[in-house]
Design an enzyme around this catalytic site. Structure first.
Site, PDB file in Angstrom:
ATOM      1  CG  HIS A  54      -5.047 -26.661  14.799  1.00 25.98           C
ATOM      2  ND1 HIS A  54      -4.866 -27.623  13.832  1.00 25.98           N
ATOM      3  CD2 HIS A  54      -4.420 -25.524  14.613  1.00 25.98           C
ATOM      4  CE1 HIS A  54      -3.941 -26.919  12.941  1.00 25.98           C
ATOM      5  NE2 HIS A  54      -3.635 -25.812  13.302  1.00 25.98           N
ATOM      6  CG  LEU A  55     -10.146 -21.834  17.897  1.00 24.78           C
ATOM      7  CD1 LEU A  55     -10.739 -21.289  16.536  1.00 24.78           C
ATOM      8  CD2 LEU A  55     -11.312 -21.740  18.956  1.00 24.78           C
ATOM      9  CG  HIS A  56      -3.711 -21.134  16.115  1.00 28.10           C
ATOM     10  ND1 HIS A  56      -2.542 -21.585  16.386  1.00 28.10           N
ATOM     11  CD2 HIS A  56      -4.200 -21.701  14.972  1.00 28.10           C
ATOM     12  CE1 HIS A  56      -2.107 -22.455  15.423  1.00 28.10           C
ATOM     13  NE2 HIS A  56      -2.951 -22.429  14.417  1.00 28.10           N
ATOM     14  CD  GLN A  59      -5.476 -27.069   8.145  1.00 29.63           C
ATOM     15  OE1 GLN A  59      -6.072 -26.423   7.092  1.00 29.63           O
ATOM     16  NE2 GLN A  59      -5.836 -27.955   8.738  1.00 29.63           N
ATOM     17  CG  ASP A  75       1.576 -24.027  18.928  1.00 30.34           C
ATOM     18  OD1 ASP A  75       0.474 -23.984  18.127  1.00 30.34           O
ATOM     19  OD2 ASP A  75       2.639 -24.106  18.815  1.00 30.34           O
TER      20      ASP A  75
HETATM   21  P1  5GP Z   1      -1.151 -24.281  11.965  1.00 29.65           P
HETATM   22  O1  5GP Z   1      -0.021 -23.897  11.252  1.00 29.65           O
HETATM   23  O2  5GP Z   1      -1.560 -25.583  11.469  1.00 29.65           O
HETATM   24  O3  5GP Z   1      -2.424 -23.502  11.821  1.00 29.65           O
HETATM   25  O4  5GP Z   1      -0.966 -24.480  13.481  1.00 29.65           O
HETATM   26  C1  5GP Z   1      -0.388 -25.739  14.017  1.00 29.65           C
HETATM   27  C2  5GP Z   1       0.461 -25.405  15.285  1.00 29.65           C
HETATM   28  O5  5GP Z   1       0.599 -26.618  15.834  1.00 29.65           O
HETATM   29  C3  5GP Z   1       1.692 -24.535  15.158  1.00 29.65           C
HETATM   30  O6  5GP Z   1       1.430 -23.608  15.819  1.00 29.65           O
HETATM   31  C4  5GP Z   1       2.620 -25.497  15.744  1.00 29.65           C
HETATM   32  O7  5GP Z   1       3.417 -24.935  16.569  1.00 29.65           O
HETATM   33  C5  5GP Z   1       1.755 -26.584  16.658  1.00 29.65           C
HETATM   34  N1  5GP Z   1       2.488 -27.853  16.502  1.00 29.65           N
HETATM   35  C6  5GP Z   1       2.817 -28.753  15.618  1.00 29.65           C
HETATM   36  N2  5GP Z   1       3.243 -29.817  15.986  1.00 29.65           N
HETATM   37  C7  5GP Z   1       3.087 -29.816  17.501  1.00 29.65           C
HETATM   38  C8  5GP Z   1       3.192 -30.732  18.497  1.00 29.65           C
HETATM   39  O8  5GP Z   1       3.482 -31.958  18.125  1.00 29.65           O
HETATM   40  N3  5GP Z   1       2.710 -30.407  19.655  1.00 29.65           N
HETATM   41  C9  5GP Z   1       2.093 -29.239  20.018  1.00 29.65           C
HETATM   42  N4  5GP Z   1       1.707 -29.011  21.373  1.00 29.65           N
HETATM   43  N5  5GP Z   1       1.851 -28.517  19.185  1.00 29.65           N
HETATM   44  C10 5GP Z   1       2.381 -28.783  17.942  1.00 29.65           C
END
Ligand code: 5GP
Ligand code: ZN
Length: 114
Positions: free
Chosen positions: A100-102, A94, A30
């Site tokens: 995506h799985l964290h 989200q 991330d």
């Molecule tokens: P969400 O908030 O949708 O559950 O998680 C999205 C995750 O993607 C966040 O933890 C954010 O830091 C990560 N993220 C967003 N854009 C990018 C990117 O361009 N590259 C990477 N490696 N991570 C990203």
């Protein structure tokens, strides 16, 4: 999905720090880690949210989970522990609309989450 950032990462059009890859999925660090280890696992196929994965394609979700556990074993934190999370839509927090799985590890995580 040509404009989706995670589709671009899956196609290697946008760089990422890749941890694991096969024909079906990609795991990468991330960009804004919320824990000492914060890895995202994505299917290379685009699904906007968890709501969009039909039961007939549940194997995709299973492989994300078993790959997360394999990464945990390979990197030595399986026994200490970790958390896997998939946020869905606005209330789930989200922000990127490609599932995506964290995989979070490396510190004591609190419960309940914020
Ligand atoms: P969400 O908030 O949708 O559950 O998680 C999205 C995750 O993607 C966040 O933890 C954010 O830091 C990560 N993220 C967003 N854009 C990018 C990117 O361009 N590259 C990477 N490696 N991570 C990203
Ligand atoms: Zn996508």
């Amino acid at each position: 999905m040509t404009d989706c950032i995670f589709c671009k990462i899956a196609r290697h059009e946008v760089p990422s720090r890749i941890v694991f890859e096969n024909e079906r999925l990609l795991a990468f660090h991330d960009l804004f880690p919320a824990a000492p280890t914060h890895i995202l696992l994505i299917p290379k196929s685009h699904y906007t949210t968890l709501n969009d994965v039909p039961a007939s394609e549940a194997v995709v979700l299973g492989e994300l989970m078993t790959t997360a556990a394999q990464i945990a074993r390979d990197n030595g934190f399986a026994d200490d522990g970790y958390r896997v999370v998939m946020n869905c839509n606005s209330d789930g927090g989200q922000s990127v609309y490609h599932i995506h799985l964290h995989l979070l590890a490396g510190r004591k995580l609190t419960w309940p989450p914020g």
